[in-house]
Design a protein around this motif. Sequence first.
Motif, PDB file in Angstrom:
ATOM      1  N   GLY A 182       0.775  -1.225   0.000  1.00 47.52           N
ATOM      2  CA  GLY A 182       0.000   0.000   0.000  1.00 47.52           C
ATOM      3  C   GLY A 182       0.808   1.277   0.000  1.00 47.52           C
ATOM      4  N   ARG A 183       2.115   1.198  -0.264  1.00 46.08           N
ATOM      5  CA  ARG A 183       2.975   2.367  -0.177  1.00 46.08           C
ATOM      6  C   ARG A 183       3.268   3.035  -1.514  1.00 46.08           C
ATOM      7  NH1 ARG A 183       2.355   4.829   3.719  1.00 46.08           N
ATOM      8  NH2 ARG A 183       4.155   6.059   3.046  1.00 46.08           N
ATOM      9  N   THR A 184       3.202   2.273  -2.613  1.00 45.43           N
ATOM     10  CA  THR A 184       3.619   2.811  -3.917  1.00 45.43           C
ATOM     11  C   THR A 184       2.462   2.809  -4.904  1.00 45.43           C
ATOM     12  OG1 THR A 184       5.863   1.965  -3.575  1.00 45.43           O
ATOM     13  CG2 THR A 184       5.248   2.561  -5.824  1.00 45.43           C
ATOM     14  N   VAL A 185       2.289   3.918  -5.595  1.00 51.69           N
ATOM     15  CA  VAL A 185       1.315   4.052  -6.682  1.00 51.69           C
ATOM     16  C   VAL A 185       2.099   4.082  -7.990  1.00 51.69           C
ATOM     17  CG1 VAL A 185      -0.452   5.513  -7.730  1.00 51.69           C
ATOM     18  CG2 VAL A 185      -0.313   5.313  -5.243  1.00 51.69           C
ATOM     19  N   ALA A 186       1.683   3.281  -8.957  1.00 47.82           N
ATOM     20  CA  ALA A 186       2.300   3.269 -10.290  1.00 47.82           C
ATOM     21  C   ALA A 186       1.226   3.583 -11.322  1.00 47.82           C
ATOM     22  CB  ALA A 186       2.922   1.915 -10.584  1.00 47.82           C
ATOM     23  N   ALA A 187       1.570   4.380 -12.322  1.00 46.89           N
ATOM     24  CA  ALA A 187       0.624   4.727 -13.383  1.00 46.89           C
ATOM     25  C   ALA A 187       1.351   4.773 -14.719  1.00 46.89           C
ATOM     26  CB  ALA A 187      -0.050   6.069 -13.096  1.00 46.89           C
ATOM     27  N   GLY A 188       0.606   4.486 -15.789  1.00 46.89           N
ATOM     28  CA  GLY A 188       1.146   4.554 -17.140  1.00 46.89           C
ATOM     29  C   GLY A 188       0.069   4.974 -18.106  1.00 46.89           C
ATOM     30  N   GLY A 189       0.483   5.472 -19.269  1.00 51.30           N
ATOM     31  CA  GLY A 189      -0.500   5.927 -20.242  1.00 51.30           C
ATOM     32  C   GLY A 189       0.130   6.402 -21.522  1.00 51.30           C
ATOM     33  N   THR A 190      -0.308   7.576 -21.985  1.00 56.20           N
ATOM     34  CA  THR A 190       0.123   8.068 -23.289  1.00 56.20           C
ATOM     35  C   THR A 190       1.552   8.582 -23.311  1.00 56.20           C
ATOM     36  OG1 THR A 190      -0.824  10.242 -22.793  1.00 56.20           O
ATOM     37  CG2 THR A 190      -2.233   8.692 -23.966  1.00 56.20           C
ATOM     38  N   ASP A 191       2.191   8.660 -22.158  1.00 55.09           N
ATOM     39  CA  ASP A 191       3.585   9.113 -22.131  1.00 55.09           C
ATOM     40  C   ASP A 191       4.559   7.967 -22.330  1.00 55.09           C
ATOM     41  OD1 ASP A 191       3.163   7.851 -19.724  1.00 55.09           O
ATOM     42  OD2 ASP A 191       4.400   9.238 -18.578  1.00 55.09           O
ATOM     43  N   ALA A 192       4.053   6.726 -22.485  1.00 55.58           N
ATOM     44  CA  ALA A 192       4.895   5.549 -22.696  1.00 55.58           C
ATOM     45  C   ALA A 192       5.853   5.320 -21.540  1.00 55.58           C
ATOM     46  CB  ALA A 192       5.672   5.654 -24.005  1.00 55.58           C
ATOM     47  N   ALA A 193       5.507   5.802 -20.353  1.00 53.75           N
ATOM     48  CA  ALA A 193       6.371   5.681 -19.186  1.00 53.75           C
ATOM     49  C   ALA A 193       5.605   5.110 -18.004  1.00 53.75           C
ATOM     50  CB  ALA A 193       6.965   7.033 -18.805  1.00 53.75           C
ATOM     51  N   ILE A 194       6.341   4.543 -17.058  1.00 54.58           N
ATOM     52  CA  ILE A 194       5.794   4.183 -15.757  1.00 54.58           C
ATOM     53  C   ILE A 194       6.277   5.228 -14.768  1.00 54.58           C
ATOM     54  CG2 ILE A 194       5.859   2.529 -13.859  1.00 54.58           C
ATOM     55  CD1 ILE A 194       6.173   0.320 -15.969  1.00 54.58           C
ATOM     56  N   THR A 195       5.350   5.829 -14.050  1.00 54.05           N
ATOM     57  CA  THR A 195       5.677   6.819 -13.034  1.00 54.05           C
ATOM     58  C   THR A 195       5.269   6.278 -11.672  1.00 54.05           C
ATOM     59  OG1 THR A 195       5.379   8.619 -14.628  1.00 54.05           O
ATOM     60  CG2 THR A 195       5.386   9.218 -12.298  1.00 54.05           C
ATOM     61  N   LEU A 196       6.119   6.521 -10.673  1.00 51.03           N
ATOM     62  CA  LEU A 196       5.906   6.002  -9.327  1.00 51.03           C
ATOM     63  C   LEU A 196       5.775   7.144  -8.329  1.00 51.03           C
ATOM     64  CD1 LEU A 196       8.710   3.265  -9.378  1.00 51.03           C
ATOM     65  CD2 LEU A 196       6.292   2.949  -9.942  1.00 51.03           C
ATOM     66  N   TRP A 197       4.859   6.992  -7.376  1.00 49.45           N
ATOM     67  CA  TRP A 197       4.674   7.939  -6.279  1.00 49.45           C
ATOM     68  C   TRP A 197       4.639   7.192  -4.956  1.00 49.45           C
ATOM     69  CZ3 TRP A 197       2.055   8.046 -10.824  1.00 49.45           C
ATOM     70  CH2 TRP A 197       1.995   9.243 -11.556  1.00 49.45           C
ATOM     71  N   ASP A 198       5.099   7.825  -3.893  1.00 48.99           N
ATOM     72  CA  ASP A 198       4.757   7.381  -2.546  1.00 48.99           C
ATOM     73  C   ASP A 198       3.301   7.774  -2.332  1.00 48.99           C
ATOM     74  OD1 ASP A 198       4.256   7.922   0.424  1.00 48.99           O
ATOM     75  OD2 ASP A 198       6.169   6.885   0.501  1.00 48.99           O
ATOM     76  N   ILE A 199       2.490   6.864  -1.810  1.00 46.15           N
ATOM     77  CA  ILE A 199       1.052   7.126  -1.745  1.00 46.15           C
ATOM     78  C   ILE A 199       0.720   8.359  -0.912  1.00 46.15           C
ATOM     79  CG2 ILE A 199       0.559   5.695   0.296  1.00 46.15           C
ATOM     80  CD1 ILE A 199      -1.949   4.688  -1.329  1.00 46.15           C
TER      81      ILE A 199
END
Length: 265
Positions: free
Chosen positions: A55-72
């Motif tokens: 429950g600590r890391t959020v990952a998202a991807g989309g039209t930028d062709a990248a995976i981005t990570l955040w601390d929740i």
Amino acid sequence: PDGKRLVTAGRGRELSLWDAASGRKLRDYKPHQRFRAGVLNSGATYWTVAISPDGRTVAAGGTDAAITLWDIDSPEPQASFDAGGGRDLWSLAFASDTALWATDGRTGLNRWDLSAKPAPKATPLAPKPASDDGVIQILALSADGTRLYTGDRAATVREWDAEKMAELRSWRLQGWITDVAVSADGARLAATGPEGHVWVIDLATGNGALALPLAGSYGNGVAFAPKRPYLIASDGDGNLRFWHRDTGQPVGVPLRFQGEVTRPR
């Protein structure tokens, strides 16, 4: 994972954390500076989001062709790296706190080691040679993490051995596969798409697929209820439908919303 908070993603680089009980928005996550413009000139879009098991890391991807990570608990991105070779990323799923499955924008998958230094490292997974390849739209991981299921634009649903990194079997359905879901006990797999059906596959036998009609609507999403024997499907006409997952019998009447309903989770 504890069901207390949820993350939503969408067009215009929207990524938000919500309190599930009150419906109150807790924060918006800021995009990484590399996020490029998306389709239809509507701004960049996140197609997929996932939360790590702890429950600590959020990952998202989309039209930028990248995976981005955040601390929740922080709106600022921790890291962002190219993962689609310039192509949209359609789906993500955490295998562990440091291992992340992702579509590669084409016909394969990558398992990303987020703990690798100096940057995350990918292990690729591709369909069998000479298979009828289609761009993978969606992936789902079994509860025990040993099996991976994908749906693609060539109407094919595949089962993969997530540990041996190999394709095991496949089923040919109809049209694009927009969503797949596997039951918590690993006994059944559901898939849907624009052809107006939900298909249910018995994974013990692997034989055939039970087709459940959506009254001509475009199938957007499927999910298995965690505590009841229900299969849930959403469609482009604003319906949320329920069936008994074992018999395929409808349960109640569809819930009706304004606009389309994307993916139930």
